[in-house]
Design an enzyme around this catalytic site. Sequence first.
Site, mmCIF file in Angstrom:
data_model
loop_
_atom_site.group_PDB
_atom_site.id
_atom_site.type_symbol
_atom_site.label_atom_id
_atom_site.label_comp_id
_atom_site.label_asym_id
_atom_site.label_seq_id
_atom_site.Cartn_x
_atom_site.Cartn_y
_atom_site.Cartn_z
ATOM 1 N N ARG A 80 49.831 31.433 40.265
ATOM 2 C CA ARG A 80 49.324 32.935 40.157
ATOM 3 C C ARG A 80 50.664 33.674 39.940
ATOM 4 N NH1 ARG A 80 43.797 32.976 42.204
ATOM 5 N NH2 ARG A 80 42.792 31.255 41.065
ATOM 6 N N HIS A 121 47.604 29.172 45.663
ATOM 7 C CA HIS A 121 48.534 30.287 46.558
ATOM 8 C C HIS A 121 49.496 29.640 47.945
ATOM 9 C CE1 HIS A 121 45.342 33.606 45.755
ATOM 10 N NE2 HIS A 121 46.441 33.594 45.007
ATOM 11 N N ARG A 168 39.721 39.140 38.138
ATOM 12 C CA ARG A 168 39.938 39.751 39.509
ATOM 13 C C ARG A 168 40.639 41.004 39.220
ATOM 14 N NH1 ARG A 168 41.699 36.124 44.316
ATOM 15 N NH2 ARG A 168 40.838 38.024 45.454
ATOM 16 N N CYS A 175 42.740 34.075 53.569
ATOM 17 C CA CYS A 175 42.256 34.587 52.282
ATOM 18 C C CYS A 175 41.541 35.772 52.740
ATOM 19 C CB CYS A 175 41.700 33.819 51.371
ATOM 20 S SG CYS A 175 42.508 32.251 50.938
ATOM 21 N N ASP A 204 35.010 38.025 44.543
ATOM 22 C CA ASP A 204 36.157 37.647 45.017
ATOM 23 C C ASP A 204 36.685 38.684 45.934
ATOM 24 O OD1 ASP A 204 36.030 34.955 44.819
ATOM 25 O OD2 ASP A 204 37.385 34.843 42.746
HETATM 26 N N1 ARG Z 1 38.454 32.632 44.241
HETATM 27 C C1 ARG Z 1 39.747 33.321 44.550
HETATM 28 C C2 ARG Z 1 40.852 32.977 43.609
HETATM 29 O O1 ARG Z 1 40.884 31.732 42.995
HETATM 30 C C3 ARG Z 1 40.037 32.790 45.935
HETATM 31 C C4 ARG Z 1 41.331 33.426 46.512
HETATM 32 C C5 ARG Z 1 41.740 32.947 47.768
HETATM 33 N N2 ARG Z 1 42.736 33.739 48.443
HETATM 34 C C6 ARG Z 1 43.799 33.456 48.834
HETATM 35 N N3 ARG Z 1 44.554 34.437 49.731
HETATM 36 N N4 ARG Z 1 44.389 32.296 48.750
HETATM 37 O O2 ARG Z 1 41.402 33.668 43.274
#
Ligand code: ARG
Length: 284
Positions: free
Chosen positions: A152, A181, A106, A278, A81
């Site tokens: 998040r 997000h 991550r 992203c 990612d």
């Molecule tokens: N697979 C990543 C996650 O779920 C995607 C992140 C996307 N990034 C963003 N800036 N929205 O964390």
Amino acid sequence: MHTASAHRPLHPQGASVYTARRYLMCPPEHFRVTYSINPWMDLTKPVDSRLAMAQWSDLRDLYRSLGHSVAELEPRPELPDLVFAANGALVLDGRVLGARFAHPERFGEARVHEDWHRARGDGEFQRAQHTNEGEGDFTVTASWLLAGHGFRSSPLAQQEAQEYFGRPVIGLDLVDPRFYHLDTALCVLDDRRDDAVMYYPGAFSAGSRAVLARLFPDAILAEEADALALGLNAVSDGHHVVLPQAAQSLLEPLRARGYEPIPIDLSELLKGGGSVKCCTAELR
Ligand code: ARG
């Protein structure tokens, strides 16, 4: 250099004067869907890596053709990612607040970004105490930081950012897991103003929708279909708005306000739950 289109702005937003930007991106060389941490990530759908790389390169080249500079992070096989570079930090006024990721898959990305910023040494770097996913959940207007929480980033990260950057932080509550997000639900169209955004109201709690309506009475309100195309996951330099090509109904309202929308196909990256924004960290 891409020049501003000939049409006349009907609205004082989207003035054809835009500013050159500095972006940080990471090639999707190792981008795969090997775990699922958002509803977009389907382990049964394989990623076409060559197509992902071609689409990503088009985005990078587009930025350069618009006069922006793009630095690149070294991709890591163990961090699929990392292509979503916007999540690694918030860079503003020569200060860098590092990310602290919500999911263990991550965690390692924070250090890659930290090392890159420290090696470059053009700003102060602070490690975060509270969970924040960088520009995934923080965005910047002329005077404020807008900050998403609910999936998040922690609300405590908003205090931390306000203290570090000395800018008022406006917290917004995200309630739909597809828009996990802030940058999947809201886009600042001109960061030299405090009134130029587009967003999808359905992604926010009732109270946050009221805050947004109060702050941004002239906002472009996206339909669910455009939000689901990740149409709000766009990058604006104050005039050009680079956005996923499937977000068709956003084009007209953007043009009516004097912006120049530039649709681009990032369908492979969508399999990870991300698109234009992203993939793009801005070094402000
Ligand atoms: N697979 C990543 C996650 O779920 C995607 C992140 C996307 N990034 C963003 N800036 N929205 O964390």
